[in-house]
Motif scaffolding. Sequence first.
Motif, mmCIF file in Angstrom:
data_model
loop_
_atom_site.group_PDB
_atom_site.id
_atom_site.type_symbol
_atom_site.label_atom_id
_atom_site.label_comp_id
_atom_site.label_asym_id
_atom_site.label_seq_id
_atom_site.Cartn_x
_atom_site.Cartn_y
_atom_site.Cartn_z
ATOM 1 N N GLY A 67 0.820 -1.207 0.000
ATOM 2 C CA GLY A 67 0.000 0.000 0.000
ATOM 3 C C GLY A 67 0.853 1.256 0.000
ATOM 4 N N ASP A 135 -3.802 2.030 4.558
ATOM 5 C CA ASP A 135 -3.480 0.726 3.967
ATOM 6 C C ASP A 135 -2.814 -0.188 4.994
ATOM 7 O OD1 ASP A 135 -4.367 1.540 1.403
ATOM 8 O OD2 ASP A 135 -2.440 2.514 1.034
ATOM 9 N N ALA A 156 -7.784 1.384 10.059
ATOM 10 C CA ALA A 156 -7.488 0.672 8.808
ATOM 11 C C ALA A 156 -8.576 0.873 7.768
ATOM 12 C CB ALA A 156 -7.311 -0.818 9.083
ATOM 13 N N GLY A 160 -7.297 -2.822 4.663
ATOM 14 C CA GLY A 160 -6.046 -2.497 5.337
ATOM 15 C C GLY A 160 -5.518 -3.645 6.182
#
Length: 206
Positions: A67, A135, A156, A160
Amino acid sequence: MLAAQLDAYLAEANIQATAKQKQQLIEFIALLSKWNKAYNLTSVRDPQQMLVRHIMDSLVVSPHLQGERFIDVGTGPGLPGIPLAILNPDKTFVLLDSLGKRIRFQKQVQFELGLDNIVPTESRVEAYDVAEGFDGVLSRAFASVGDMLNWCHHLAAENGVFYALKGQLGDDEMAQIPDGFVLKDTVTLQVPALDEQRHLLKIVKE
């Protein structure tokens, strides 16, 4: 020479870094050592040990990050967030801590090293309101995985990942993962020159 040791450790860990990134990592140790005398930011006093226990201990997580937007919860002086930000200029790291002196140190590091991908943030984790989820949610300082997930669940994004950096793993702690979360992966980390267990837990919402 810290620079030569850093080169050797990076090679051993199979981590790539540019000359500029290596210089920034060395400068970060120098700043941490300097500020530590007045602000007591870390119990580690020796720059050689900082290189192992703070820099390399943080950097071995880098290959596992997925991410672009991360939050480092309970970051203290910026660990693992600042070393990871140096190594990953394409990723952004919010550095969250409730102590003002730690945030002041992070801002000084940001200024002196020219890091535009860290966001020093003074707040308690439960009070930190996030408009858009991250992420990745990183932590290496929480007492237990259960506490981390209970306090950080709102941070998150939908897909995530919670990255919990741990030493030894106990079955009792693993059993405390709250309902609604699932352990996706357990990675054994090898930190050069450190004869202690290190693990990375990747946890996601069910």
